[in-house]
Design a protein around this motif. Structure first.
Motif, PDB file in Angstrom:
ATOM      1  N   ASP A   9       0.825  -1.214   0.000  1.00  0.00           N
ATOM      2  CA  ASP A   9       0.000   0.000   0.000  1.00  0.00           C
ATOM      3  C   ASP A   9       0.856   1.260   0.000  1.00  0.00           C
ATOM      4  O   ASP A   9       0.539   2.230  -0.690  1.00  0.00           O
ATOM      5  N   ARG A  28       2.408   1.665  -3.462  1.00  0.00           N
ATOM      6  CA  ARG A  28       1.369   2.128  -4.390  1.00  0.00           C
ATOM      7  C   ARG A  28       1.085   3.619  -4.163  1.00  0.00           C
ATOM      8  O   ARG A  28       0.941   4.392  -5.121  1.00  0.00           O
ATOM      9  N   GLU A  29       1.004   4.031  -2.909  1.00  0.00           N
ATOM     10  CA  GLU A  29       0.749   5.438  -2.586  1.00  0.00           C
ATOM     11  C   GLU A  29       1.874   6.334  -3.110  1.00  0.00           C
ATOM     12  O   GLU A  29       1.618   7.390  -3.699  1.00  0.00           O
ATOM     13  N   HIS A  49       3.983   5.642  -5.573  1.00  0.00           N
ATOM     14  CA  HIS A  49       3.941   5.589  -7.033  1.00  0.00           C
ATOM     15  C   HIS A  49       2.815   6.484  -7.560  1.00  0.00           C
ATOM     16  O   HIS A  49       3.009   7.250  -8.512  1.00  0.00           O
ATOM     17  N   ASN A  50       1.661   6.432  -6.928  1.00  0.00           N
ATOM     18  CA  ASN A  50       0.542   7.278  -7.344  1.00  0.00           C
ATOM     19  C   ASN A  50       0.836   8.759  -7.149  1.00  0.00           C
ATOM     20  O   ASN A  50       0.378   9.592  -7.936  1.00  0.00           O
TER      21      ASN A  50
END
Length: 82
Positions: free
Chosen positions: A17, A20-21, A23-24
């Motif tokens: 998570d 992903r955070e 990368h986003n």
């Protein structure tokens, strides 16, 4: 457009998570520098994260990472892919 592999150290224990955070966060602002972050990989045990991107320069990659809150420790050009 050139490809770059950047490396982040000291991210021991990073979760899927969190990766992903991060990368986003890059994806949300990457167009400002004409960068495209393609993929990210992490080894939570060692704390190393790798990001592959296409960009006009290593400096553009670093500017996006800095603005997103996770400056890269190393950025390497990837001039050859098979």
């Amino acid at each position: 457009m050139a490809q770059f592999m950047d490396v982040h150290h000291n991210m021991k224990g990073v979760t899927a998570d969190q990766l992903r955070e991060a990368h986003n966060a890059d994806l949300a602002i990457e167009e400002d520098e004409r960068v495209h972050f393609q993929q990210a990989w992490a080894d939570p045990e060692s704390g190393v994260v790798y990001c592959l991107s296409e960009a006009p320069s290593a400096e553009a990659v670093q500017r996006i990472h800095e603005r997103a809150g996770h400056k890269a420790d190393e950025i390497h050009p990837v001039p050859l892919t098979v």
